[in-house]
Write an enzyme that holds these catalytic residues in place. Sequence first.
Site, PDB file in Angstrom:
ATOM      1  N   GLU A 110      18.188  -0.018   0.590  1.00 29.89           N
ATOM      2  CA  GLU A 110      16.977   0.694   0.168  1.00 29.89           C
ATOM      3  C   GLU A 110      15.824   0.501   1.142  1.00 29.89           C
ATOM      4  O   GLU A 110      15.008   1.405   1.358  1.00 29.89           O
ATOM      5  CB  GLU A 110      16.557   0.241  -1.230  1.00 29.89           C
ATOM      6  CG  GLU A 110      17.432   0.777  -2.339  1.00 29.89           C
ATOM      7  CD  GLU A 110      16.909   0.394  -3.722  1.00 29.89           C
ATOM      8  OE1 GLU A 110      15.677   0.252  -3.886  1.00 29.89           O
ATOM      9  OE2 GLU A 110      17.731   0.221  -4.640  1.00 29.89           O
ATOM     10  N   ARG A 140       3.329  -3.571  -3.663  1.00 28.67           N
ATOM     11  CA  ARG A 140       4.039  -2.378  -3.182  1.00 28.67           C
ATOM     12  C   ARG A 140       5.546  -2.536  -3.380  1.00 28.67           C
ATOM     13  O   ARG A 140       6.241  -1.605  -3.783  1.00 28.67           O
ATOM     14  CB  ARG A 140       3.727  -2.142  -1.707  1.00 28.67           C
ATOM     15  CG  ARG A 140       4.396  -0.874  -1.155  1.00 28.67           C
ATOM     16  CD  ARG A 140       4.068  -0.652   0.299  1.00 28.67           C
ATOM     17  NE  ARG A 140       4.645   0.609   0.769  1.00 28.67           N
ATOM     18  CZ  ARG A 140       5.313   0.755   1.892  1.00 28.67           C
ATOM     19  NH1 ARG A 140       5.495  -0.273   2.709  1.00 28.67           N
ATOM     20  NH2 ARG A 140       5.797   1.941   2.238  1.00 28.67           N
ATOM     21  N   ASP A 166     -10.256  -4.484  -6.952  1.00 32.00           N
ATOM     22  CA  ASP A 166     -11.411  -4.057  -7.742  1.00 32.00           C
ATOM     23  C   ASP A 166     -11.406  -2.541  -7.856  1.00 32.00           C
ATOM     24  O   ASP A 166     -10.393  -1.894  -7.562  1.00 32.00           O
ATOM     25  CB  ASP A 166     -12.710  -4.574  -7.112  1.00 32.00           C
ATOM     26  CG  ASP A 166     -12.849  -4.171  -5.635  1.00 32.00           C
ATOM     27  OD1 ASP A 166     -12.219  -3.160  -5.227  1.00 32.00           O
ATOM     28  OD2 ASP A 166     -13.568  -4.863  -4.893  1.00 32.00           O
ATOM     29  N   HIS A 182      -4.216   0.976  -4.412  1.00 33.34           N
ATOM     30  CA  HIS A 182      -4.645   1.129  -3.021  1.00 33.34           C
ATOM     31  C   HIS A 182      -6.055   0.589  -2.811  1.00 33.34           C
ATOM     32  O   HIS A 182      -6.686   0.882  -1.795  1.00 33.34           O
ATOM     33  CB  HIS A 182      -4.585   2.605  -2.612  1.00 33.34           C
ATOM     34  CG  HIS A 182      -3.196   3.135  -2.503  1.00 33.34           C
ATOM     35  ND1 HIS A 182      -2.895   4.490  -2.458  1.00 33.34           N
ATOM     36  CD2 HIS A 182      -1.993   2.495  -2.444  1.00 33.34           C
ATOM     37  CE1 HIS A 182      -1.576   4.648  -2.379  1.00 33.34           C
ATOM     38  NE2 HIS A 182      -1.015   3.449  -2.366  1.00 33.34           N
ATOM     39  N   ASN A 187      10.346   3.518   2.474  1.00 34.68           N
ATOM     40  CA  ASN A 187      10.085   2.081   2.419  1.00 34.68           C
ATOM     41  C   ASN A 187       9.684   1.494   3.766  1.00 34.68           C
ATOM     42  O   ASN A 187       9.655   0.268   3.926  1.00 34.68           O
ATOM     43  CB  ASN A 187      11.314   1.340   1.888  1.00 34.68           C
ATOM     44  CG  ASN A 187      11.500   1.554   0.393  1.00 34.68           C
ATOM     45  OD1 ASN A 187      10.525   1.627  -0.350  1.00 34.68           O
ATOM     46  ND2 ASN A 187      12.747   1.662  -0.041  1.00 34.68           N
ATOM     47  N   HIS A 237       7.852   0.014  -5.509  1.00 33.85           N
ATOM     48  CA  HIS A 237       8.948   0.709  -4.831  1.00 33.85           C
ATOM     49  C   HIS A 237      10.301   0.355  -5.436  1.00 33.85           C
ATOM     50  O   HIS A 237      11.231   1.154  -5.374  1.00 33.85           O
ATOM     51  CB  HIS A 237       8.930   0.390  -3.336  1.00 33.85           C
ATOM     52  CG  HIS A 237       7.921   1.196  -2.586  1.00 33.85           C
ATOM     53  ND1 HIS A 237       8.170   1.778  -1.364  1.00 33.85           N
ATOM     54  CD2 HIS A 237       6.639   1.530  -2.889  1.00 33.85           C
ATOM     55  CE1 HIS A 237       7.097   2.433  -0.947  1.00 33.85           C
ATOM     56  NE2 HIS A 237       6.150   2.287  -1.858  1.00 33.85           N
TER      57      HIS A 237
END
Length: 354
Positions: free
Chosen positions: A101, A76, A259, A206, A107, A80
Amino acid sequence: MARVSALFHSFLLVSSLLLASQTLVSSRKLEKKPSLVPGLSWNYYFIECLNLEGIVKGHLEKAFKTDKGLAPGILRLFFHDCFSNGCDASILLNADDGQDEKSHPANIGIRPEALQVIEDIRSRIYLQCLPVVSCADILVLAARESVRQLGGPSFDVPLGRKDSFTFDLDGPDNLPPSFFRTDELLDLFAERDFDATELVALSGAHTYGRSHCLSLANRTTESDPPIDPDFKNKLLATCPTLDSDNTVDLDVRTPATFDNMYYINLLNRQGVFTSDQDLASHPQTKEIVNTYASNQKEFFKAFQDAFVKVSQIDVITSRQGKGEIRKKCFTPNKKSMVSVEGAVEEVVQLAETI
């Protein structure tokens, strides 16, 4: 005579390294890898830091044994950083007043441990190679390992990025929120030159990790996109209110494995985010979801190519004559060069901790 012999052997060693480097490049060309931004290469640190990837791999293997959740946190962080301002490690920079940031609403939830592990790897790299590897490249390598070591594809990433001098507080505005519908996502990704196939592949990140309840807005209160009733009840039990401190698995089947189960979840109407579930019914993306749900190999190939493409967004390279190799990932270098004594002191201190 002995000196001449030593010089000759040194010449042979350098020649062998260069020949191996050229052979490596040639073999990689045959693999039809994604095209590269000028200034990046597949073997950028072949001479300066030959064991770079081994250092990153070894450190993260130990870290993931203790905390597998660190892997999606690093991935992530990579996305980002790159999708916001380009892959320049700007997300790692700390501001004295806290307005950097990481403080942007997009974030929220960035794991401090993910930030720290990049700096820890930087320290270990400098112990062996000195300051020649950018924090931006370290982040890309760490993100790749975060995919590979938890069951995902193994692939090469191009290197040669420089670190930015500063950050852009408006950059995170480019990041897609969890409540976006597919039409909005397609428009946002198209601005970065990503098509529907790449959007769906990158959304597959995800397939592991967790989310705070705040990101479930609309998912527990609306039926469009559709949601499995039992799954909705489980979400409500974990997140009775959006301001709850609880977290939910993004993948209800294999939450700690990279997966293709994410896509199977979508087909079963068990996507945690609105932005995820809507992909399974939109005319431009639903067949891609079906393909990746039935063929993990296709998903892996699409994901690794899209990953490499993301890793090249607005990069800074030596060809541009700007950017730097940070001595510390959290702060830009001072105008004056770090003293040799200071560099040696850091190496000694690090060696004592290993």
